[in-house]
Each structure stands twice: as C-alpha cells, then as structure tokens.
Design a protein around this motif. Structure first.
Motif, PDB file in Angstrom:
ATOM      1  N   ASP A   1       1.128  -4.681   9.629  1.00 34.05           N
ATOM      2  CA  ASP A   1       0.051  -3.731   9.935  1.00 34.05           C
ATOM      3  C   ASP A   1      -0.337  -2.919   8.697  1.00 34.05           C
ATOM      4  O   ASP A   1      -1.519  -2.651   8.464  1.00 34.05           O
ATOM      5  N   HIS A   2       0.672  -2.498   7.910  1.00 34.66           N
ATOM      6  CA  HIS A   2       0.395  -1.707   6.703  1.00 34.66           C
ATOM      7  C   HIS A   2      -0.588  -2.425   5.776  1.00 34.66           C
ATOM      8  O   HIS A   2      -1.384  -1.787   5.088  1.00 34.66           O
ATOM      9  N   LEU A   3      -0.520  -3.759   5.761  1.00 40.36           N
ATOM     10  CA  LEU A   3      -1.386  -4.527   4.849  1.00 40.36           C
ATOM     11  C   LEU A   3      -2.846  -4.463   5.286  1.00 40.36           C
ATOM     12  O   LEU A   3      -3.751  -4.767   4.507  1.00 40.36           O
TER      13      LEU A   3
ATOM     14  N   PRO B   1       0.798  -1.223   0.000  1.00 40.50           N
ATOM     15  CA  PRO B   1       0.000   0.000   0.000  1.00 40.50           C
ATOM     16  C   PRO B   1       0.838   1.284   0.000  1.00 40.50           C
ATOM     17  O   PRO B   1       0.403   2.319  -0.511  1.00 40.50           O
ATOM     18  N   GLN B   2       2.062   1.199   0.529  1.00 30.01           N
ATOM     19  CA  GLN B   2       2.919   2.395   0.572  1.00 30.01           C
ATOM     20  C   GLN B   2       3.382   2.843  -0.814  1.00 30.01           C
ATOM     21  O   GLN B   2       3.835   3.974  -0.982  1.00 30.01           O
ATOM     22  N   VAL B   3       3.316   1.920  -1.784  1.00 31.78           N
ATOM     23  CA  VAL B   3       3.622   2.326  -3.157  1.00 31.78           C
ATOM     24  C   VAL B   3       2.358   2.280  -4.020  1.00 31.78           C
ATOM     25  O   VAL B   3       2.409   2.195  -5.248  1.00 31.78           O
TER      26      VAL B   3
ATOM     27  N   CYS C   1       8.448   5.648   9.897  1.00 35.13           N
ATOM     28  CA  CYS C   1       7.823   5.046   8.716  1.00 35.13           C
ATOM     29  C   CYS C   1       8.071   5.949   7.517  1.00 35.13           C
ATOM     30  O   CYS C   1       7.949   7.170   7.636  1.00 35.13           O
ATOM     31  N   LEU C   2       8.399   5.354   6.380  1.00 38.12           N
ATOM     32  CA  LEU C   2       8.641   6.150   5.174  1.00 38.12           C
ATOM     33  C   LEU C   2       7.392   6.927   4.760  1.00 38.12           C
ATOM     34  O   LEU C   2       7.484   7.924   4.054  1.00 38.12           O
ATOM     35  N   SER C   3       6.226   6.473   5.217  1.00 38.09           N
ATOM     36  CA  SER C   3       4.989   7.164   4.864  1.00 38.09           C
ATOM     37  C   SER C   3       4.636   8.299   5.825  1.00 38.09           C
ATOM     38  O   SER C   3       3.668   9.024   5.589  1.00 38.09           O
TER      39      SER C   3
HETATM   40 NI    NI Z   1       5.775   2.021   7.670  1.00 37.30          NI
END
Ligand code: NI
Length: 160
Positions: free
Chosen positions: A136-138, A50-52, A91-93
């Motif tokens: 968690d991101h998923l 999701p981050q990309v 977090c990169l986000s």
């Molecule tokens: Ni993250």
C-alpha cells in the motif's frame, strides 16, 4: 550502510505513487541495505521506499521473532489472496499510533529480488498483513485510510 531518515505524519511524499525499479545496480543495493538497517534500528517489521523519501517500488520486511529473515521485494505485486483477518496495525511513519484493519489471511506476492530475478512469496497472518501494508505504501496508501468501520486510530498503552 547508513541509517535513513524515516518520513512521518503528514509528509506529502508518503502520499505519492512510487515508480518501478528498472536498474539493479549498486545504488539499489545501497538503498536496500540502508532500508534494512533503518527498519531493524527502529524495531519495525517492514519499510517501503517512500518512507525513506525514495519514490521507488522497493520494500524490506522481517516478521520473524529472531529478526533474521529479511525479505527484499522489488516491484512487488499481489497475485493471490485468501480469507480475512482483523487485527491492529502500526506504522513507523505514524509513530505512537495503532489502528484496527481487516486484511486477507493469506497473501501471495510476486516480486523481483535485488538481482532482478522474479520470485514468489507466500505469507499467512502477520506476514500477509505486512505484505498488504507495505505494498500500500508504494501507492501512497496508509493503514489509517483503511480502518475498520466504526474504529479510530488509538495510542496503545505503554505497558502492552
Ligand atoms: Ni507503514
């Protein structure tokens, strides 16, 4: 390989639930290669689909000092946890921010590799923390949702 755009801050895609990967094909290999390149370029220890902007259950991670121990997790699930650790997470986000989160000290994860084979991974300390954070991101969860009681997001000082 190509760099992908990292989604940040209030981008709604970061809050969505990612779907399982069902096809282990060139498209998946390209995604994994791009995610690894993007993570290394950004100096991150982990990156989730999701981050990309891809709502699929894929994660890349590398918590090694030499940045040469890439882990690819497809459809990962936590199968066992032990103990607990309290520490700071970024977090990169959520660029420029940091927060205190309590996570298990030891985490075991079951995941498929890029060829669809199920493998078992075990992590302790930072690696265990990273497994939890990325998985968690998923499910659309960010570390800022799990800050220890009485703590707030903060900006780490430049010289740290
Ligand atoms: Ni993250």
């Amino acid at each position: 390989m190509a760099l992908r755009n990292i989604r940040v801050d209030d981008d709604p895609i970061l809050r969505k639930h990612a779907r399982p990967v069902t096809e282990f094909n060139d498209r998946l290999f390209d995604l994994l290669d791009d995610m690894a390149e993007t993570m290394y370029k950004a100096n991150g220890v982990g990156l989730a689909g999701p981050q990309v902007g891809v709502l699929r259950r894929v994660v890349v991670m590398d918590v090694s000092e030499d940045r040469n121990e890439l882990i690819e997790l497809i459809n990962p699930e936590i199968t066992h946890t032990e103990g607990s650790q309290t520490g700071n997470e970024g977090c990169l986000s959520l660029p420029g921010l940091c927060g205190t989160v309590t996570r298990p000290m030891v985490v075991q994860v079951k995941a498929q590799n890029r060829h669809g084979k199920w493998c078992l991974y075990k992590g302790e300390g930072l690696k265990a923390r990273c497994f939890c954070h990325e998985l968690d991101h998923l499910d659309g969860i960010l570390y800022k949702d799990k800050l220890d009681e009485g703590t707030e997001l903060f900006r780490p000082s430049e010289d740290e």
